[in-house]
Scaffold this motif. Structure first.
Motif, PDB file in Angstrom:
ATOM      1  N   ILE A  69       0.848  -1.183   0.000  1.00  0.00           N
ATOM      2  CA  ILE A  69       0.000   0.000   0.000  1.00  0.00           C
ATOM      3  C   ILE A  69       0.891   1.243   0.000  1.00  0.00           C
ATOM      4  N   MET A  70       0.522   2.167  -0.842  1.00  0.00           N
ATOM      5  CA  MET A  70       1.288   3.405  -0.975  1.00  0.00           C
ATOM      6  C   MET A  70       1.417   4.084   0.392  1.00  0.00           C
ATOM      7  N   GLY A  71       2.647   4.402   0.786  1.00  0.00           N
ATOM      8  CA  GLY A  71       2.911   5.076   2.047  1.00  0.00           C
ATOM      9  C   GLY A  71       3.166   4.138   3.213  1.00  0.00           C
ATOM     10  N   ALA A  72       3.099   2.830   2.982  1.00  0.00           N
ATOM     11  CA  ALA A  72       3.289   1.863   4.067  1.00  0.00           C
ATOM     12  C   ALA A  72       4.770   1.688   4.386  1.00  0.00           C
ATOM     13  N   ARG A  73       5.015   1.349   5.640  1.00  0.00           N
ATOM     14  CA  ARG A  73       6.357   1.037   6.115  1.00  0.00           C
ATOM     15  C   ARG A  73       6.385  -0.446   6.457  1.00  0.00           C
TER      16      ARG A  73
END
Length: 136
Positions: A69-73
Motif C-alpha cells: 500500500i502506498m505510504g506503508a512502512r
C-alpha cells in the motif's frame, strides 16, 4: 489384538480432537481480543484515514517489495519486537498483512504496550483495491 488396535486409534482420535479444539479455541480467543483492541476497516475506510496515520505492513520483505500500500512502512512480523520502538504512540496505527491474523496478533501486543488508536485492514492486502507501489 483387534481391541488393542481400536483403543490405540481411539486415543489418537481423542488427541487429534483435543489439538483441533485447542487451535480453534486459540483462533477464537485471538479474534475476540482483536475486536476489543482494534477497529477493523473496510478498504474505503482504510483509505480515508491512512493519510493521517502510520501504515504498517507486517508481511515479509519479499512480499512488501513485490507490492504494498502506498505510504506503508515494512515492519515484518518476524522482526516486530526489534522494530516496534519505531512506531509512535501518539498517532493512529494502521496495520495490514496478507489476511488479518498477523495484524490482530500485533494489535493485541501493541495495545498491551499502551497503543490506543489501532486499526486493521479487514480483508488484508489480498483484497486491497487502492493504490500500491512496487519496488523495482
Amino acid at each position: 489384538m483387534f481391541l488393542q488396535a481400536i483403543s490405540v486409534w481411539g486415543v489418537i482420535d481423542v488427541i487429534l480432537i483435543v489439538v483441533l479444539l485447542y487451535i480453534f479455541g486459540n483462533q477464537l480467543y485471538l479474534w475476540y481480543q482483536g475486536r476489543k483492541v482494534a477497529h477493523f476497516l473496510e478498504n474505503k475506510e482504510f483509505r480515508q484515514g491512512m493519510h493521517t496515520a502510520q501504515i504498517i505492513d507486517l508481511r515479509d520483505k519479499d512480499n512488501f517489495d513485490a507490492g504494498h500500500i502506498m505510504g506503508a512502512r515494512n515492519v515484518p512480523f518476524a522482526q516486530f519486537k526489534i522494530m516496534k520502538e519505531s512506531i509512535r504512540k501518539d498517532m493512529p496505527v494502521y496495520l495490514y498483512d496478507q489476511g488479518k491474523s498477523l495484524s490482530t496478533r500485533i494489535a493485541v501486543k501493541l495495545h498491551k504496550d499502551g497503543y490506543q488508536d489501532l486499526y486493521i485492514l479487514k480483508n488484508g492486502f489480498d483484497k486491497w483495491d487502492g493504490r500500491t507501489k512496487k519496488k523495482n
